[in-house]
Write an enzyme that holds these catalytic residues in place. Sequence first.
Site, PDB file in Angstrom:
ATOM      1  CD  GLU A 334     -55.539 -49.669  67.724  1.00  0.00           C
ATOM      2  OE1 GLU A 334     -55.622 -49.867  66.026  1.00  0.00           O
ATOM      3  OE2 GLU A 334     -56.169 -51.038  67.939  1.00  0.00           O
ATOM      4  CG  ASP A 358     -61.559 -49.187  64.989  1.00  0.00           C
ATOM      5  OD1 ASP A 358     -60.317 -49.600  65.333  1.00  0.00           O
ATOM      6  OD2 ASP A 358     -62.052 -51.084  65.543  1.00  0.00           O
ATOM      7  CG  HIS A 524     -57.550 -46.679  62.797  1.00  0.00           C
ATOM      8  ND1 HIS A 524     -56.434 -46.959  63.432  1.00  0.00           N
ATOM      9  CD2 HIS A 524     -58.258 -47.742  63.378  1.00  0.00           C
ATOM     10  CE1 HIS A 524     -57.205 -48.133  64.567  1.00  0.00           C
ATOM     11  NE2 HIS A 524     -57.622 -48.621  63.417  1.00  0.00           N
TER      12      HIS A 524
END
Length: 587
Positions: A334, A358, A524
């Site tokens: 991401e 995550d 994260h």
Amino acid sequence: MKIGIRPTIDGREGALGVRQGLEGQTMGLAQAAKQLIEGNVKDRYGNKVECVVFDTTIGGVAEAAACAEKFAKEGVCATLTVTPCWCYGSETMDMDPLTPKAIWGFNGTDFPGAVYLAAVAAAHTQKGIPAFKIYGHDVQDADDSTIAEDVKALLLQWARSAVAVGQMRGKSYLSVGNVAMGIAGSIVNPVLFEKYFGMRCEYKDMSEIIRRVDNGIYDPQEYEKALAWAKENCKENDDIYNKPPHARTREQKDQDWEYSVKMALIMRDMMDGSDYLKQNGWNEEGNGNNAIASGFQGQRQWTDFMPNGDFMESILCSSFDWNGLRHPYVVATENDCLTGLSMLMGHLLTNTAPLFSDVRTYWSPEAYKRVTGEAAPDAAAGGMIHLSNSGATCVDAAGWQEIGGKPAIKPFWEITEAERDACLKNTVWTPGNLNCFRGGGYSSTFRTRGGMPITMTHINWVDGLGPVLQIAEGYTVDLPEGAAKKIEDRTDPGWPSTFFVPVITGTGAFKDVYTVMDRWGANHGASVYGHVGAEYITLASMLRIPVNMHNVPEGKIFRPSAWNELGTAEPEAADYRACQLFGPLYG
């Protein structure tokens, strides 16, 4: 990478022979430090870090200037000053503001090395050029050529951190795409990279990958080799998310594999460059972007119609691929550059593959029992944090490498082929959930073995302040198969799964596991093998990034001596003041 060693000495010459009498001992300390560092510190490629000892001892400003000139030509990334005696502080000090510095003052009583250490450290503080003080706990005899164990530990902690600084300086972060799904960590801020890390940012649209695929801008022979390797070593999982008529066809899944492999080749080429491309009419593309880290936006402007980047990210972040064992790349899911920087710091400190996750769920013992029907195992009796992400969790994190018979993640040059094969064997690749990844693709699926010490970190950006770093040392834990499956099925059954328990201190952010989760600053986290929070703290102080939460024992914390002048009762507050006062390393 090179570290410069500066043997400083009492400059008084003449009939009494003060300087002459100290030459042998002073150069002996320099050579001992050189031998220690060269025997224990390597760069990310497995190369020995070279120590350059200045040609003579340094007794005054002329020799200090000559040393600085030599080290500039040699390209040293940091300097270590060593001495057993009194020297002329500001006349012999290293004045370069951009290289990390340490001073080792030998703890003996024959000559006052400790006095010089204190005097030159004061000069460094006064001039705003922070330096690390190294001073052994026990007095040694003048003819004792051994390095005390506490001194060894500090020298190596400093050296590994300094080499990490050197490896980042002048490199790039390659941003492929832009902001993913509004994740703030995807906002690539050049100020952070340039001023704190000495890096530049390079920006490429994700369409560059499509262009290279469509125009064959990759090595076709390597592609065939990589695809064959993936078919042999990357076992495809059942399509657990998508059922007919909505599932992708076999033909589409095969095409997804082909495209995913090409994406991995192309992202690597975009980072490193490619001799093949240079030799076959694609010189500009073959130059690469001098990138030591990168990020890929993916969601959603890519994944809504193209295979996801999970295979690319996971295999590049691992210590092996179709070409065998090799150094891990750092590719952030991401395009979360803040997690990417955290991954990079950990990778350079340990030379091991980093995990991107995550920080998904805190599981209390009560919730665990309600959902699984059984009590939590002893290792998770106080709760645990479930780490899971579809992207850049390295395959190494399955935990099938070992040190002393226990799960580990090792530098690539220490991994055996059997360990590599075991990591691959215990990983399957799950067809992407078409609700999230409309264009298909594959995500690595494994469960990290328990009992591994790991350190999870994250850099957060605070408006008006700048970057801050969070650190949590802890252990991975094993759960009974049935309980683990129940938790994974309700979370995401096709993604890598790591159950993490931070070491609890009973106070502050580490009062309990829930508080660690609650105080974590972003969605994260980046993890690496080992308890290396102390190394992170040392590195952060070199870059002038304050640490806002950690569970590192106080005795392991090693920062520049100037930090003591800003308060000793509250080290965290002093760290903030010091980083603000001295400012980012590169201005």
